[in-house]
Design an enzyme around this catalytic site. Structure first.
Site, PDB file in Angstrom:
ATOM      1  N   TRP A 102      39.075   9.879   5.484  1.00  0.00           N
ATOM      2  CA  TRP A 102      40.239   8.981   5.465  1.00  0.00           C
ATOM      3  C   TRP A 102      41.019   9.058   6.761  1.00  0.00           C
ATOM      4  O   TRP A 102      41.548   8.049   7.237  1.00  0.00           O
ATOM      5  CB  TRP A 102      41.113   9.237   4.241  1.00  0.00           C
ATOM      6  CG  TRP A 102      40.398   8.867   2.975  1.00  0.00           C
ATOM      7  CD1 TRP A 102      39.987   9.709   1.986  1.00  0.00           C
ATOM      8  CD2 TRP A 102      39.963   7.543   2.575  1.00  0.00           C
ATOM      9  NE1 TRP A 102      39.327   8.997   1.015  1.00  0.00           N
ATOM     10  CE2 TRP A 102      39.299   7.679   1.332  1.00  0.00           C
ATOM     11  CE3 TRP A 102      40.073   6.279   3.142  1.00  0.00           C
ATOM     12  CZ2 TRP A 102      38.751   6.588   0.656  1.00  0.00           C
ATOM     13  CZ3 TRP A 102      39.518   5.186   2.469  1.00  0.00           C
ATOM     14  CH2 TRP A 102      38.873   5.352   1.239  1.00  0.00           C
ATOM     15  N   ASP A 172      49.445  10.118   4.684  1.00  0.00           N
ATOM     16  CA  ASP A 172      48.653   9.458   3.641  1.00  0.00           C
ATOM     17  C   ASP A 172      48.515  10.469   2.511  1.00  0.00           C
ATOM     18  O   ASP A 172      47.721  11.402   2.581  1.00  0.00           O
ATOM     19  CB  ASP A 172      47.282   9.056   4.193  1.00  0.00           C
ATOM     20  CG  ASP A 172      46.379   8.432   3.120  1.00  0.00           C
ATOM     21  OD1 ASP A 172      46.789   8.372   1.947  1.00  0.00           O
ATOM     22  OD2 ASP A 172      45.255   8.009   3.473  1.00  0.00           O
ATOM     23  N   LYS A 196      44.805   7.082  -7.714  1.00  0.00           N
ATOM     24  CA  LYS A 196      44.481   8.501  -7.874  1.00  0.00           C
ATOM     25  C   LYS A 196      45.478   9.174  -8.815  1.00  0.00           C
ATOM     26  O   LYS A 196      45.104   9.687  -9.852  1.00  0.00           O
ATOM     27  CB  LYS A 196      44.469   9.214  -6.520  1.00  0.00           C
ATOM     28  CG  LYS A 196      43.230   9.015  -5.641  1.00  0.00           C
ATOM     29  CD  LYS A 196      42.916   7.606  -5.270  1.00  0.00           C
ATOM     30  CE  LYS A 196      41.647   7.420  -4.468  1.00  0.00           C
ATOM     31  NZ  LYS A 196      41.874   7.036  -3.072  1.00  0.00           N
TER      32      LYS A 196
HETATM   33  C1  LIG Z   1      41.457   6.313  -1.922  1.00  0.00           C
HETATM   34  C2  LIG Z   1      42.109   6.644  -0.628  1.00  0.00           C
HETATM   35  C3  LIG Z   1      42.400   5.675   0.340  1.00  0.00           C
HETATM   36  C4  LIG Z   1      42.012   4.205   0.175  1.00  0.00           C
HETATM   37  O1  LIG Z   1      42.641   3.617  -0.886  1.00  0.00           O
HETATM   38  P1  LIG Z   1      42.396   2.054  -1.207  1.00  0.00           P
HETATM   39  O2  LIG Z   1      43.385   1.804  -2.284  1.00  0.00           O
HETATM   40  O3  LIG Z   1      40.976   1.902  -1.639  1.00  0.00           O
HETATM   41  O4  LIG Z   1      42.680   1.302   0.029  1.00  0.00           O
HETATM   42  C5  LIG Z   1      43.036   6.076   1.503  1.00  0.00           C
HETATM   43  N1  LIG Z   1      43.367   7.361   1.714  1.00  0.00           N
HETATM   44  C6  LIG Z   1      43.093   8.328   0.815  1.00  0.00           C
HETATM   45  C7  LIG Z   1      43.480   9.731   1.095  1.00  0.00           C
HETATM   46  C8  LIG Z   1      42.466   7.997  -0.386  1.00  0.00           C
HETATM   47  O5  LIG Z   1      42.194   8.954  -1.285  1.00  0.00           O
END
Ligand SMILES: *Cc1c(COP(=O)(O)O)cnc(C)c1O
Length: 361
Positions: A102, A172, A196
């Site tokens: 990511w 993030d 998540k």
């Molecule tokens: C799942 C995830 C993303 C991407 O999320 P989307 O909703 O599919 O754009 C970005 N960063 C992290 C750390 C993630 O776990």
């Protein structure tokens, strides 16, 4: 339908009580005669829903004054573009820590708009650790420092919050949002995709310090401008009403569970159980992540004999333990044990792993 424990990395398990409540309110929300999906986003019913969701989130995370809470769309991935486009201002460069999949996507996208200084990377050892902060090559003139607090695919989690050093911190937090206590005042911006630890996919939740608003480039599409969404309280256009409603129910559920603090101790216990099982298997299961950085949300592991992976997953499924396959870029197994995964599910997995190792060791 048989009872299953769902270890998916996302979209992921939601609290059973939340789904049951959504079901009971599906056809008639609080006597309104409407499903939440049918409501005007500007009507008093939905205004109450989004207001409560924001207040509960503020309470859960002790969000200080001077921060906006935004409920936007496009998932966390949209933020890989929106963050640089909104926060760069008149700076030329941003700092990003590379700890895995990511982070790399955040780097790749930011490079479209500016110079990216990768302050540190653990790619040399397949992202098995977080580089020590003393070794980071930071730029004091960076617009911000971006990092990924939990690498969902690699199974790597930051055990510390980087120091600010006069540069706003951007995180993030998609896969460990609300899973442990965080001092929001240390951050310029936190964002988290919902699927998540929050609710349905598509929604992304942001906490942004107000002084960082208003730096967007002039040619930015209106819908990508934080200031526009902040001024409109996330109502510039129609927000993702149903996901926001579910997120609000999840926040209320978290408050009943002892808040973030309560979650953090349960999460530590759950992860501890799985890492202990891996360690005690004498090499039948292995994890390549250095101990201090093992994720409490995504437990990534391998079997000593790769040929056993298929039968591991098949047997697990027979025992009601599903979605354990690791991400295709790293392979192996992954057990995602977010807030909504009950300890019973983790115990069931640990005991299955012990049995499987005994039978196949
Ligand atoms: C799942 C995830 C993303 C991407 O999320 P989307 O909703 O599919 O754009 C970005 N960063 C992290 C750390 C993630 O776990």
């Amino acid at each position: 339908m048989a009872k299953v424990y769902n270890f998916s990395a996302g979209p992921a398990v939601l609290p059973h009580d939340v789904l049951a409540q959504a079901q009971s309110e599906m056809l008639d929300w609080h006597g309104s005669g409407m499903c939440v999906m049918e409501m005007s986003h500007r009507g008093k019913e939905f205004m109450e829903i989004i207001h409560d969701a924001e207040q509960d989130l503020r309470e859960l995370m002790h969000v200080p004054a001077g921060y906006k809470v935004l409920f936007l769309q496009g998932g966390a991935s949209m933020q890989f573009s929106m963050v640089p486009l909104n926060l760069l201002g008149d700076k030329q460069s941003v700092d990003i820590v590379n700890t895995g999949h990511w982070s790399k996507l955040a780097i790749k996208e930011a490079r479209r708009y500016c110079n990216v200084n990768v302050v540190a990377s653990s790619e040399d050892r397949n992202f098995a650790y977080v580089p020590a902060e003393e070794t980071w090559q930071r730029d004091p003139n960076a617009a911000y420092l971006h990092y990924t607090s939990n690498e969902t695919i690699g199974g790597l989690q930051f055990p510390f919050v980087p120091s600010e050093q006069g540069v706003p911190l951007v995180c993030d937090m998609s896969s460990d949002f609300l899973s442990r206590e965080v001092d929001v005042s240390k951050f310029g911006l936190i964002y988290a995709g919902a699927q998540k630890n929050i609710g349905p996919s598509g929604l992304v939740v942001l906490l942004v310090r107000e002084d960082l608003l208003g730096r967007a480039r002039a040619d930015l599409p209106t819908m990508l401008n934080y200031q526009v969404h902040a001024d409109a309280d996330s109502m510039y256009n129609t927000p993702a009403t149903y996901p926001i409603y579910i997120a609000g129910l999840v926040f209320k559920w978290l408050k009943q569970q002892g808040g973030v603090k309560g979650m953090a101790s349960r999460n530590a216990e759950k992860a501890g159980l799985l890492y202990h099982t891996i360690q005690a298997s004498e090499g039948f299961y292995t994890t390549h992540i250095d101990e201090p950085f093992r994720s409490r949300m995504n437990v990534v592991f391998r079997l000593k004999d790769e040929a056993l992976e298929e039968s591991f997953m098949m047997e697990a499924r027979k025992n009601g333990l599903i979605q354990l396959k690791g991400h295709r870029v790293v392979g192996g197994m992954r057990a995602s044990i977010y807030n909504a995964m009950p300890i019973e599910g983790v115990k069931a997995l640990a005991s299955f792993m012990q049995d499987f190792a005994r039978q196949n060791g």
